[in-house]
Enzyme design. Sequence first.
Site: not given
Length: 418
Positions: A125, A127, A132, A141, A198, A200, A232, A236, A239, A243, A252, A256, A348, A362
Amino acid sequence: MTLMKSWVASANSPDTQFPLNNLPYGVFSTNGTEPRCGVAIGDMILDMAACEAEGLITLDEGGAFDLPCWNDVMELGPEVWSQLRARLIALLKEDAAEPEAVAPFLVAQAEADLHMPLLVSEFTDFYAGKHHAMNVGTMFRGPENALPPNWLHIPIGYNGRASSVVVSGTDVVRPNGQTKAPDADMPSFGPCKRLDIELEIGAIVGTSSALGQPVSVAQADAMIFGYVLLNDWSARDIQAWEYQPLGPFQAKAFATSISPWIVTKAALEPFRTTTPEREKDLLPYLREPSPMLYDIDLSVTMAPKGQAATTIARTNYNQMYYSAAQQLAHHASSGCAMTSGDLLGSGTISGPEKSERGSLLEMTWGGKEPITLATGETRSFIEDGDTLTLSGAAQGDGYKIGFGSCIGTITPAVKFPE
Ligand code: MN
């Protein structure tokens, strides 16, 4: 490109997802029969195993349709894929020579169960959607550091699990996992509290590459057999704790979902489009020699148990920063062998607008701004009994190339063994 007419009347409706232009590949069964290969046409399925047994379809190089997957055909490569599509069009077009010889092998989709269309070899998968990545990065961040320094240079991915890829309609059990609240001293274990989707597109690798042998972006594009919708599912809270530094793991790995019909590259050919303008030049091995992304409208609905569905997002696959061909070329660039049956998730797909976000993370900005459904209920994340449905179609002139639906309902977490 306009609608190609078929003698199968339902395939000529402007509303069908499966006109003659499409001819997607799936695996189906009817009461008490074994799952086997089929091709969607209008509201029917052409039974490929029966057509093969009757000698209506034979592949020069061998290959078989009396199987519960398309992997044999995928391995035969692009020339055979073209021959097969040409033969199917000849059998099903409006002025076909012998429609009466083919008609007995059409099965109503309403009477069929759909199964996984392929045996997934491995699942990776990515990113690779910039909106996204910007949204998620801003939340975690701040806007200045939203995109990691590698993002504009590498299609970032992680190796996922093939064992938990399921076909649309399969219920998804809420995962248990380890989480840690920011103010807690110790982590805890239990049902995920921030379950998400997600939105996708999945690319299916048809032909393999050899161990130690990189492929160009053009070669990678030629290796791709087709595309499916892909959800996906993401935990959260699990994760967030697990992660760093190696990426998602259990968050994850539990499920799926993919749509049941593999839409071929040939069907999508008129909808090819370029990836967005590069903000930084890509290294030569990642540059696209021609358009390799597709213009595919996508949407997501959410329905609480027993209630009407609300559309919660609309976006388009053309928002991806990297195409599946670029992702595949990058994946093989180290010499990693890519295998027939490999599934690559796009990452995503979110657009620039709030209504175009492909995950609840989101849409609700980390759960801080719950969405309101048409039923009046609100959601920050998914609750037990909710059904999430992804849909997708490329819009042609008087016809569309549909992907069917990718549906999943969440069932309660299982009690962990003592
Ligand atoms: Mn993903």
